[in-house]
Design a protein around this motif. Sequence first.
Motif, PDB file in Angstrom:
ATOM      1  N   THR A 195     -53.926  92.802  26.608  1.00 46.47           N
ATOM      2  CA  THR A 195     -54.288  91.859  27.677  1.00 46.47           C
ATOM      3  C   THR A 195     -54.901  92.601  28.857  1.00 46.47           C
ATOM      4  O   THR A 195     -55.950  92.216  29.381  1.00 46.47           O
ATOM      5  N   GLN A 196     -54.255  93.676  29.281  1.00 46.13           N
ATOM      6  CA  GLN A 196     -54.782  94.462  30.404  1.00 46.13           C
ATOM      7  C   GLN A 196     -56.133  95.074  30.070  1.00 46.13           C
ATOM      8  O   GLN A 196     -57.050  95.106  30.905  1.00 46.13           O
ATOM      9  N   GLN A 197     -56.277  95.572  28.854  1.00 49.27           N
ATOM     10  CA  GLN A 197     -57.540  96.177  28.445  1.00 49.27           C
ATOM     11  C   GLN A 197     -58.661  95.145  28.356  1.00 49.27           C
ATOM     12  O   GLN A 197     -59.817  95.428  28.692  1.00 49.27           O
ATOM     13  N   ALA A 198     -58.328  93.941  27.906  1.00 49.08           N
ATOM     14  CA  ALA A 198     -59.328  92.870  27.845  1.00 49.08           C
ATOM     15  C   ALA A 198     -59.806  92.498  29.245  1.00 49.08           C
ATOM     16  O   ALA A 198     -61.008  92.287  29.474  1.00 49.08           O
ATOM     17  N   LEU A 199     -58.879  92.431  30.196  1.00 47.13           N
ATOM     18  CA  LEU A 199     -59.255  92.164  31.588  1.00 47.13           C
ATOM     19  C   LEU A 199     -60.199  93.244  32.110  1.00 47.13           C
ATOM     20  O   LEU A 199     -61.230  92.946  32.726  1.00 47.13           O
ATOM     21  N   ASP A 200     -59.837  94.501  31.881  1.00 47.42           N
ATOM     22  CA  ASP A 200     -60.679  95.606  32.330  1.00 47.42           C
ATOM     23  C   ASP A 200     -62.081  95.490  31.732  1.00 47.42           C
ATOM     24  O   ASP A 200     -63.091  95.755  32.404  1.00 47.42           O
ATOM     25  N   GLY A 201     -62.152  95.095  30.459  1.00 45.98           N
ATOM     26  CA  GLY A 201     -63.444  94.964  29.793  1.00 45.98           C
ATOM     27  C   GLY A 201     -64.314  93.894  30.409  1.00 45.98           C
ATOM     28  O   GLY A 201     -65.525  94.082  30.590  1.00 45.98           O
ATOM     29  N   VAL A 202     -63.719  92.761  30.749  1.00 44.96           N
ATOM     30  CA  VAL A 202     -64.475  91.670  31.368  1.00 44.96           C
ATOM     31  C   VAL A 202     -65.062  92.111  32.703  1.00 44.96           C
ATOM     32  O   VAL A 202     -66.250  91.900  32.979  1.00 44.96           O
ATOM     33  N   TYR A 203     -64.241  92.748  33.541  1.00 39.19           N
ATOM     34  CA  TYR A 203     -64.737  93.167  34.853  1.00 39.19           C
ATOM     35  C   TYR A 203     -65.762  94.296  34.734  1.00 39.19           C
ATOM     36  O   TYR A 203     -66.700  94.377  35.533  1.00 39.19           O
ATOM     37  N   THR A 204     -65.608  95.137  33.740  1.00 39.84           N
ATOM     38  CA  THR A 204     -66.596  96.191  33.510  1.00 39.84           C
ATOM     39  C   THR A 204     -67.966  95.593  33.215  1.00 39.84           C
ATOM     40  O   THR A 204     -68.985  96.038  33.753  1.00 39.84           O
ATOM     41  N   MET A 205     -68.005  94.560  32.376  1.00 42.92           N
ATOM     42  CA  MET A 205     -69.277  93.969  32.004  1.00 42.92           C
ATOM     43  C   MET A 205     -69.884  93.154  33.143  1.00 42.92           C
ATOM     44  O   MET A 205     -71.105  93.073  33.280  1.00 42.92           O
ATOM     45  N   ILE A 206     -69.042  92.559  33.979  1.00 42.29           N
ATOM     46  CA  ILE A 206     -69.566  91.877  35.165  1.00 42.29           C
ATOM     47  C   ILE A 206     -70.227  92.891  36.088  1.00 42.29           C
ATOM     48  O   ILE A 206     -71.295  92.646  36.656  1.00 42.29           O
ATOM     49  N   ALA A 207     -69.598  94.036  36.248  1.00 45.59           N
ATOM     50  CA  ALA A 207     -70.175  95.094  37.089  1.00 45.59           C
ATOM     51  C   ALA A 207     -71.502  95.583  36.512  1.00 45.59           C
ATOM     52  O   ALA A 207     -72.430  95.909  37.262  1.00 45.59           O
ATOM     53  N   VAL A 208     -71.603  95.634  35.196  1.00 41.71           N
ATOM     54  CA  VAL A 208     -72.866  96.022  34.562  1.00 41.71           C
ATOM     55  C   VAL A 208     -73.967  95.042  34.944  1.00 41.71           C
ATOM     56  O   VAL A 208     -75.079  95.425  35.303  1.00 41.71           O
ATOM     57  N   GLU A 209     -73.657  93.746  34.881  1.00 37.60           N
ATOM     58  CA  GLU A 209     -74.663  92.742  35.216  1.00 37.60           C
ATOM     59  C   GLU A 209     -75.019  92.793  36.694  1.00 37.60           C
ATOM     60  O   GLU A 209     -76.194  92.610  37.060  1.00 37.60           O
ATOM     61  N   GLU A 210     -74.028  93.049  37.531  1.00 34.98           N
ATOM     62  CA  GLU A 210     -74.310  93.185  38.958  1.00 34.98           C
ATOM     63  C   GLU A 210     -75.330  94.302  39.202  1.00 34.98           C
ATOM     64  O   GLU A 210     -76.281  94.138  39.969  1.00 34.98           O
ATOM     65  N   LYS A 211     -75.151  95.411  38.531  1.00 31.14           N
ATOM     66  CA  LYS A 211     -76.075  96.530  38.687  1.00 31.14           C
ATOM     67  C   LYS A 211     -77.459  96.183  38.140  1.00 31.14           C
ATOM     68  O   LYS A 211     -78.489  96.555  38.720  1.00 31.14           O
ATOM     69  N   GLN A 212     -77.482  95.455  37.018  1.00 24.09           N
ATOM     70  CA  GLN A 212     -78.770  95.055  36.453  1.00 24.09           C
ATOM     71  C   GLN A 212     -79.563  94.216  37.445  1.00 24.09           C
ATOM     72  O   GLN A 212     -80.754  94.441  37.658  1.00 24.09           O
ATOM     73  N   ILE A 213     -78.902  93.240  38.058  1.00 22.80           N
ATOM     74  CA  ILE A 213     -79.584  92.365  39.009  1.00 22.80           C
ATOM     75  C   ILE A 213     -80.092  93.171  40.201  1.00 22.80           C
ATOM     76  O   ILE A 213     -81.162  92.918  40.735  1.00 22.80           O
ATOM     77  N   ARG A 214     -79.318  94.163  40.605  1.00 25.73           N
ATOM     78  CA  ARG A 214     -79.703  94.969  41.756  1.00 25.73           C
ATOM     79  C   ARG A 214     -80.913  95.858  41.474  1.00 25.73           C
ATOM     80  O   ARG A 214     -81.754  96.058  42.345  1.00 25.73           O
TER      81      ARG A 214
END
Length: 233
Positions: A195-214
């Motif tokens: 569960t904790q690892q899945a949460l970390d994965g979701v936020y990691t991928m959101i951060a990836v998209e944030e960087k892409q948009i930037r």
Amino acid sequence: MKKFIAVFALVMLSSCAELQQVVNSLPTEGGIDNATIGNGLKQALDFGIDKQVTKLTATDGFYKNELVKIALPAELQKVDSALRKIGLSSLADEGIKALNRAAEDAVSEATPIFVNAVKELTITDVRNILFGNDNAATVYLEGKTQTALYDKFNPVIKNSFSKVGADEIWTNLINRYNSIPLTNNVNPDLTDYVTQQALDGVYTMIAVEEKQIRTNIASRTTNLLRNVFSLQD
């Protein structure tokens, strides 16, 4: 950079009742009216969810993504090593795959929780994101959604362990390890760990998209996105 952070902060407002109020307060720039800016921001958020969060739910969304692939917890590293030494590498591999399959199952619960978090974003939140760090939008979402996502993910992962056969695989794997002479028995809480690892994965991928948009103009795949996000270049 501050202008861009403002644009990205507004992306996170796309489903929010306050979006129009905030967008209307912006001066018209580059000949693009505020309504067009709002539509571009909505499209950017829709694309972000589709490209990054949704794809984690697919088969191998975690397992074949090195950014988020779930490895064994520290206390089971010795299990993995010991089993491989006695010729049970395939069993160890199946154990790791089963953990990732459970996470892929659970992430389907994430999208509506993110939508609710976006709706709750206030003017104060916008200001904090506006003048915050480069990952301020991701940090905001993490703070707003972590508890709710854990509560959603945990039972899904528990059920997924049965559905994908992880219970049987890990019972066999741990029993085989515990039967090896001179080893200490292990019985980790794999549901909490995944569960904790899945949460970390979701936020990691959101951060990836944030960087892409930037940073990546090529990620703006429609005229609307190109026009709106050209304001921050």
